[in-house]
Design a protein around this motif. Structure first.
Motif, mmCIF file in Angstrom:
data_model
loop_
_atom_site.group_PDB
_atom_site.id
_atom_site.type_symbol
_atom_site.label_atom_id
_atom_site.label_comp_id
_atom_site.label_asym_id
_atom_site.label_seq_id
_atom_site.Cartn_x
_atom_site.Cartn_y
_atom_site.Cartn_z
ATOM 1 N N VAL A 53 22.441 -73.817 -14.375
ATOM 2 C CA VAL A 53 23.584 -73.223 -15.076
ATOM 3 C C VAL A 53 24.708 -74.252 -15.211
ATOM 4 C CG1 VAL A 53 25.324 -71.403 -15.022
ATOM 5 C CG2 VAL A 53 22.988 -70.904 -14.313
ATOM 6 N N HIS A 54 24.938 -75.024 -14.161
ATOM 7 C CA HIS A 54 25.956 -76.077 -14.205
ATOM 8 C C HIS A 54 25.624 -77.092 -15.298
ATOM 9 C CE1 HIS A 54 28.172 -79.703 -12.931
ATOM 10 N NE2 HIS A 54 29.049 -78.857 -12.424
ATOM 11 N N ASP A 55 24.352 -77.498 -15.357
ATOM 12 C CA ASP A 55 23.948 -78.460 -16.389
ATOM 13 C C ASP A 55 24.112 -77.870 -17.787
ATOM 14 O OD1 ASP A 55 23.309 -80.187 -14.356
ATOM 15 O OD2 ASP A 55 21.162 -79.741 -14.390
ATOM 16 N N TYR A 56 23.787 -76.589 -17.939
ATOM 17 C CA TYR A 56 23.928 -75.928 -19.239
ATOM 18 C C TYR A 56 25.389 -75.899 -19.680
ATOM 19 C CZ TYR A 56 24.051 -72.163 -22.705
ATOM 20 O OH TYR A 56 24.273 -71.425 -23.838
ATOM 21 N N GLY A 84 41.472 -83.210 -3.081
ATOM 22 C CA GLY A 84 40.492 -84.163 -3.584
ATOM 23 C C GLY A 84 39.071 -83.634 -3.555
ATOM 24 N N LEU A 85 38.907 -82.312 -3.675
ATOM 25 C CA LEU A 85 37.588 -81.693 -3.629
ATOM 26 C C LEU A 85 37.070 -81.416 -5.032
ATOM 27 C CD1 LEU A 85 38.282 -79.060 -0.798
ATOM 28 C CD2 LEU A 85 37.183 -81.304 -0.556
ATOM 29 N N SER A 86 35.755 -81.333 -5.146
ATOM 30 C CA SER A 86 35.137 -81.010 -6.425
ATOM 31 C C SER A 86 35.421 -79.561 -6.810
ATOM 32 C CB SER A 86 33.622 -81.224 -6.342
ATOM 33 O OG SER A 86 32.972 -80.679 -7.480
ATOM 34 N N GLN A 87 35.554 -79.310 -8.108
ATOM 35 C CA GLN A 87 35.756 -77.943 -8.585
ATOM 36 C C GLN A 87 34.447 -77.161 -8.653
ATOM 37 O OE1 GLN A 87 38.501 -76.528 -8.811
ATOM 38 N NE2 GLN A 87 40.027 -78.139 -9.035
ATOM 39 N N MET A 88 33.319 -77.805 -8.443
ATOM 40 C CA MET A 88 32.013 -77.133 -8.403
ATOM 41 C C MET A 88 31.761 -76.307 -9.664
ATOM 42 S SD MET A 88 30.866 -78.147 -5.449
ATOM 43 C CE MET A 88 29.508 -77.051 -5.048
ATOM 44 N N GLY A 89 32.219 -76.819 -10.814
ATOM 45 C CA GLY A 89 31.971 -76.147 -12.083
ATOM 46 C C GLY A 89 33.050 -75.185 -12.520
ATOM 47 N N GLN A 91 27.797 -77.885 -18.748
ATOM 48 C CA GLN A 91 28.231 -79.244 -19.087
ATOM 49 C C GLN A 91 27.761 -79.633 -20.482
ATOM 50 O OE1 GLN A 91 26.903 -81.730 -15.745
ATOM 51 N NE2 GLN A 91 29.060 -82.094 -15.256
ATOM 52 N N ASP A 92 26.514 -79.320 -20.804
ATOM 53 C CA ASP A 92 25.979 -79.666 -22.118
ATOM 54 C C ASP A 92 26.625 -78.825 -23.219
ATOM 55 O OD1 ASP A 92 24.304 -81.451 -20.874
ATOM 56 O OD2 ASP A 92 22.573 -80.098 -20.822
ATOM 57 N N ARG A 93 27.054 -77.595 -22.882
ATOM 58 C CA ARG A 93 27.728 -76.743 -23.871
ATOM 59 C C ARG A 93 28.985 -77.421 -24.393
ATOM 60 N NH1 ARG A 93 30.120 -70.785 -22.405
ATOM 61 N NH2 ARG A 93 31.592 -72.099 -21.250
ATOM 62 N N ASP A 94 29.765 -77.998 -23.473
ATOM 63 C CA ASP A 94 30.906 -78.854 -23.819
ATOM 64 C C ASP A 94 31.812 -78.224 -24.882
ATOM 65 O OD1 ASP A 94 32.528 -81.079 -23.637
ATOM 66 O OD2 ASP A 94 31.400 -82.222 -25.135
ATOM 67 N N GLN A 95 32.236 -76.980 -24.607
ATOM 68 C CA GLN A 95 33.124 -76.292 -25.541
ATOM 69 C C GLN A 95 34.416 -75.836 -24.860
ATOM 70 O OE1 GLN A 95 31.368 -73.340 -28.078
ATOM 71 N NE2 GLN A 95 29.389 -74.394 -28.165
ATOM 72 N N GLY A 96 34.833 -76.549 -23.829
ATOM 73 C CA GLY A 96 36.075 -76.204 -23.164
ATOM 74 C C GLY A 96 35.897 -75.048 -22.191
#
Length: 352
Positions: free
Chosen positions: A74-77, A153-158, A79-84
């Motif tokens: 789902v995270h990869d999807y 300084g932590l990741s937002q995890m999506g 990221q690839d969606r890339d629509q804000g």
């Protein structure tokens, strides 16, 4: 994130083994608010306080949590969606649910208010009943959590790939599928819980409690409120005082009759360990750890079926017949099957 307070509290317990005895030992009577299996029987740590015999004790436990988790695909999807920062749309849900592998996405906030009434009939026997009210809200804590992640300084995890302040659940485990792109349930009464407790003193300063409980689906199956099944559980608890410090451990086994995430019956073991230190005659600090098996089984996603690990740090204070507690809970070890952060506030009144 919470390791330092846990280690500090443990050191206080060891250092005060021969200190002056403080007030009534403290434990956090909070429930697990993990969205997966929220409607199952969840046995909170046994109340081993010295309650008056023949009197009722009323207790309110309020808890609120924010959960944002997703599987790697789902995270990869997203990221690839890339629509804000858009929420999940129906076309996104269709694409994800059509994938041949298991996947999940959960973005929710849940609040639970438990009303607990218990009566100690003799020195050793007590009975109790719990009635929960469950509230589902839009994720109003999202901005606060994102700001904290940025500051630390932590990741937002999506989190930065989707819109804030949403209520969305999407998962596919084997033959189980659920799609909820907006709140369909705002809240309601959950299943009541009834139970009995036996308490005894052992050699030295050890105290022992054995507790049995059952969750009763009095109104049948209701989406996000009741599984419509009876769950039963058993708890064995031990407590020992070390001067001003107290250590309490609870071993719990619950027979979960199944729900949205798992149709099969299964046994859910849980271990809860709490350490408290009376830093004033009326107030204590508490560090508590919680380890439990996930209710999600039969999935290829290891982080979802792995054990759950949570720690809490809290305060408890007593004024005459009133006792209040406040705690913050954080997930550790495995971050994808438990809430990011949770808050608990408790209030108890003992008759005399």
């Amino acid at each position: 994130m919470m390791r330092a307070p846990v280690f500090a509290c443990t050191a206080l317990i060891c250092a005060t083994a021969h200190a002056q005895v403080g007030p009534e030992p403290a434990v956090l009577r909070a429930r697990d608010l993990t969205p997966f299996g929220l409607q199952r029987l969840d046995m909170r740590p046994a109340d081993m306080s010295d309650r008056p015999i023949g009197r009722w004790t009323a207790e309110l436990q309020a808890a609120y949590q924010n959960t944002f988790v997703m599987s790697d695909d789902v995270h990869d999807y997203l990221q690839d969606r890339d629509q804000g920062r858009l929420p999940l749309r129906p076309e996104d849900a269709r694409a994800l649910l059509m994938a041949p592998h298991d996947s999940y996405y959960v973005d929710v906030e849940v609040g639970v208010l438990d009303f607990i009434l218990q009566r100690r009939f003799t020195q050793r026997f007590a009975a109790f009943v719990e009635v929960p009210y469950i509230h589902y809200g839009h994720s109003r804590l999202d901005r606060l959590i994102e700001d904290f992640h940025d500051a630390a300084g932590l990741s937002q995890m999506g989190r930065d790939l989707v819109a804030r302040d949403r209520f969305q659940i999407l998962y596919h485990f084997g033959d189980t599928r659920l799609q909820m792109l907006d709140r369909e349930v705002t809240g309601g009464l959950g299943d009541p819980i009834v139970g009995v407790r036996y308490m005894s003193s052992l050699a030295g300063r050890w105290q022992f409690a054995l507790e049995g409980a059952a969750k009763l689906p009095v109104a049948g199956e209701r989406l996000l409120l009741s599984t419509g099944e009876i769950d039963v559980g058993l708890q064995a608890a031990m407590r020992r005082r070390f001067g001003r410090a107290t250590l309490q451990a609870s071993a719990i086994a619950v027979h979960y009759s199944g729900g949205l995430e798992s149709a099969a019956d299964e046994l859910i073991p849980t271990l809860i360990v709490a350490g408290s230190y009376a830093w004033t005659p009326a107030a204590s600090i508490i560090a508590q750890g919680h380890v439990s098996r996930s209710v999600v089984r039969g999935t290829s996603i290891d982080e979802l079926s792995d054990n759950k690990y949570q720690v809490s740090l809290g305060l408890q204070s007593s004024v005459r017949r009133w006792t209040w507690t406040f705690a913050i809970t954080e997930n550790i070890g495995n971050y994808n099957n438990t809430p990011d952060v949770g808050f608990q506030l408790g209030l108890a009144y003992s008759g005399q």
